[in-house]
Write an enzyme that holds these catalytic residues in place. Structure first.
Site, PDB file in Angstrom:
ATOM      1  CD  GLU A  51      38.045  31.929  39.297  1.00 14.37           C
ATOM      2  OE1 GLU A  51      37.303  32.067  40.300  1.00 14.37           O
ATOM      3  OE2 GLU A  51      39.036  32.636  39.074  1.00 14.37           O
ATOM      4  CD  GLU A  70      43.066  31.573  38.868  1.00 18.26           C
ATOM      5  OE1 GLU A  70      42.222  32.368  38.429  1.00 18.26           O
ATOM      6  OE2 GLU A  70      44.087  31.235  38.219  1.00 18.26           O
ATOM      7  NE  ARG A  81      40.461  32.410  30.322  1.00 16.25           N
ATOM      8  CZ  ARG A  81      40.387  33.141  31.406  1.00 16.25           C
ATOM      9  NH1 ARG A  81      39.298  33.854  31.669  1.00 16.25           N
ATOM     10  NH2 ARG A  81      41.390  33.169  32.263  1.00 16.25           N
TER      11      ARG A  81
END
Length: 197
Positions: free
Chosen positions: A147, A99, A66
């Site tokens: 990702e 995910e 992040r």
């Protein structure tokens, strides 16, 4: 003590910035006593998150970079509500498949959270997914950017809750979701319908 509440109305609004995900506007709001005050509001499309809980009470956690914190954070499978017209439960199902490569037989709505209501209108619906099974990544989904570096882990729910208190899990949505799921397991609170907002 009076129960009458002031009607906070927007007197003027100006868009300041529009980005790929968020926008920023400046609202002038009528305050109690006849004064006006300026409030900056970050508009966000909203998001969903999933506490994916296996039959043995193991929960799926993702570790993702992040940028605002310059760090990898432990999180739940989650994503933006950015597909036009897609109901939030369908978004949650899609995100879980994209995910975590999982599908669920049973879905419950744990909670709806406002991430930062002092300046942002983001609302996150946090779901509990049970009866998990492995699935293929949905066709057309491209693993890219953060990702591509994301890792998955499966840990006992009790251990994940302890990691919240240890400061290892700090993502607000993950904190809320894990604590809510633990409470469901401990006391079976009454949950709202899965299609509530």
């Amino acid at each position: 003590m009076t129960t009458d509440q002031h009607e906070f109305s927007v007197v003027a609004s100006e868009e300041i910035y529009e980005g790929r995900v968020i926008s920023l506007r400046r609202d002038t709001v009528a305050m109690p006593g006849g004064e006006e005050s300026v409030r900056e509001v970050v508009h966000h499309p909203g998001a969903v998150a999933v506490v994916a809980l296996h039959d043995d009470d193991d929960v799926v956690l993702l570790r993702q970079y992040r940028h605002p914190f310059g760090a990898h954070l432990w999180e739940l499978p989650a994503g933006l509500r950015d597909a036009d017209g897609e109901p939030p439960l369908e978004t949650a199902k899609r995100e879980l498949a994209e995910e975590a490569l999982l599908a669920a037989e049973r879905w419950s709505l744990l909670t709806t959270t406002y991430s930062s209501p002092g300046f942002c209108d983001e609302a996150v619906l946090v779901y509990l997914a049970e009866g998990l099974s492995e699935v293929e990544r949905p066709e057309g989904f491209l693993v890219e950017h953060e990702e591509a570096d994301m890792t998955l882990d499966r840990v006992p729910l009790a251990d994940a809750v302890q990691r919240v208190f240890d400061g290892d899990i700090r993502n607000a949505i993950a904190v809320v979701g894990l604590l809510a799921a633990a409470q469901v397991r401990a006391g079976a609170p009454r949950l709202r319908p899965v299609d509530a907002d």
